[in-house]
Design a protein around this motif. Structure first.
Motif, mmCIF file in Angstrom:
data_model
loop_
_atom_site.group_PDB
_atom_site.id
_atom_site.type_symbol
_atom_site.label_atom_id
_atom_site.label_comp_id
_atom_site.label_asym_id
_atom_site.label_seq_id
_atom_site.Cartn_x
_atom_site.Cartn_y
_atom_site.Cartn_z
ATOM 1 N N GLU A 35 -1.224 24.754 -9.689
ATOM 2 C CA GLU A 35 -0.754 23.660 -9.021
ATOM 3 C C GLU A 35 0.480 23.505 -8.977
ATOM 4 N N THR A 36 1.292 23.539 -9.945
ATOM 5 C CA THR A 36 2.839 23.752 -9.984
ATOM 6 C C THR A 36 3.443 24.850 -9.054
ATOM 7 N N SER A 37 2.770 25.919 -9.185
ATOM 8 C CA SER A 37 2.810 27.313 -8.375
ATOM 9 C C SER A 37 2.785 26.648 -6.910
ATOM 10 N N GLU A 38 1.839 26.151 -6.545
ATOM 11 C CA GLU A 38 1.788 25.668 -5.105
ATOM 12 C C GLU A 38 2.909 24.956 -4.901
ATOM 13 N N MET A 39 3.075 24.013 -5.809
ATOM 14 C CA MET A 39 4.327 22.786 -5.360
ATOM 15 C C MET A 39 5.432 23.712 -4.822
ATOM 16 N N TYR A 40 6.012 24.824 -5.863
ATOM 17 C CA TYR A 40 7.056 25.409 -5.573
ATOM 18 C C TYR A 40 6.925 26.014 -4.145
ATOM 19 N N ILE A 41 5.828 26.431 -3.689
ATOM 20 C CA ILE A 41 5.606 27.061 -2.465
ATOM 21 C C ILE A 41 5.759 26.126 -1.289
ATOM 22 N N ILE A 42 5.222 25.310 -1.436
ATOM 23 C CA ILE A 42 5.238 24.060 -0.590
ATOM 24 C C ILE A 42 6.622 23.499 -0.256
ATOM 25 N N LYS A 43 7.291 23.252 -1.410
ATOM 26 C CA LYS A 43 8.597 22.684 -1.388
ATOM 27 C C LYS A 43 9.400 23.590 -0.376
ATOM 28 N N SER A 44 9.543 25.039 -0.868
ATOM 29 C CA SER A 44 10.109 25.851 -0.172
ATOM 30 C C SER A 44 9.996 25.945 1.153
ATOM 31 N N ASN A 45 8.658 26.012 1.467
ATOM 32 C CA ASN A 45 8.088 26.036 3.093
ATOM 33 C C ASN A 45 8.684 24.620 3.815
ATOM 34 N N LEU A 46 8.582 23.680 3.213
ATOM 35 C CA LEU A 46 9.177 22.302 3.674
ATOM 36 C C LEU A 46 10.502 22.356 4.007
ATOM 37 N N ILE A 56 -1.624 22.350 7.736
ATOM 38 C CA ILE A 56 -2.202 21.047 7.635
ATOM 39 C C ILE A 56 -2.610 20.827 6.117
ATOM 40 N N SER A 57 -2.885 21.898 5.389
ATOM 41 C CA SER A 57 -3.114 21.524 3.761
ATOM 42 C C SER A 57 -2.011 21.167 3.125
ATOM 43 N N GLU A 58 -0.845 21.838 3.593
ATOM 44 C CA GLU A 58 0.498 21.620 3.144
ATOM 45 C C GLU A 58 0.809 20.186 3.349
ATOM 46 N N GLN A 59 0.810 19.692 4.749
ATOM 47 C CA GLN A 59 1.353 18.651 5.334
ATOM 48 C C GLN A 59 0.393 17.464 4.391
ATOM 49 N N ALA A 60 -0.736 17.679 4.152
ATOM 50 C CA ALA A 60 -1.554 16.621 3.414
ATOM 51 C C ALA A 60 -1.105 16.586 2.020
ATOM 52 N N VAL A 61 -0.790 17.562 1.281
ATOM 53 C CA VAL A 61 0.056 17.470 -0.161
ATOM 54 C C VAL A 61 1.052 16.754 -0.086
ATOM 55 N N VAL A 62 2.132 17.230 0.988
ATOM 56 C CA VAL A 62 3.443 16.348 1.136
ATOM 57 C C VAL A 62 3.074 14.772 1.332
ATOM 58 N N SER A 63 2.163 14.515 2.256
ATOM 59 C CA SER A 63 1.814 13.243 2.536
ATOM 60 C C SER A 63 1.297 12.606 1.143
ATOM 61 N N ASP A 64 0.430 13.170 0.375
ATOM 62 C CA ASP A 64 -0.134 12.380 -0.743
ATOM 63 C C ASP A 64 1.051 12.258 -1.779
ATOM 64 N N ILE A 65 2.043 13.277 -1.900
ATOM 65 C CA ILE A 65 3.085 13.048 -2.787
ATOM 66 C C ILE A 65 3.959 11.910 -2.449
ATOM 67 N N THR A 66 4.407 11.835 -1.238
ATOM 68 C CA THR A 66 5.286 10.853 -0.669
ATOM 69 C C THR A 66 4.454 9.491 -0.832
#
Length: 79
Positions: A35-46, A56-66
């Motif tokens: 999960e932490t590894s995925e967060m690093y990747i999503i943050k970098s991509n964002l 879409i899956s990364e957008q969903a994670v960012v929306s959930d965190i927000t």
């Protein structure tokens, strides 16, 4: 010998190899959860692509965190 997985910086790594640069600065994080590894990747991509260009899956994670951050802020102001 340890082996590592590059989570962010693939383009820099590939450019360094092409340029014949043998060393590459890196930050090594050990013991990360999936999960932490995925967060690093999503943050970098964002940061690189912006929200609209995330899958879409990364957008969903960012929306959930927000949404979680908003809920935590509301909860901390009412206590």
């Amino acid at each position: 010998m340890n082996s590592y997985e590059i989570l962010i910086g693939h383009n820099n790594w590939n450019a360094s190899k092409i340029a014949g640069i043998l060393t590459f600065p890196a930050i090594i994080k050990e013991g990360l959860t999936e999960e932490t590894s995925e967060m690093y990747i999503i943050k970098s991509n964002l940061m690189q692509c912006g929200f609209d260009n995330l899958c879409i899956s990364e957008q969903a994670v960012v929306s959930d965190i927000t949404n979680l951050i908003k809920i935590e802020r509301i909860g901390s102001t009412t206590n």
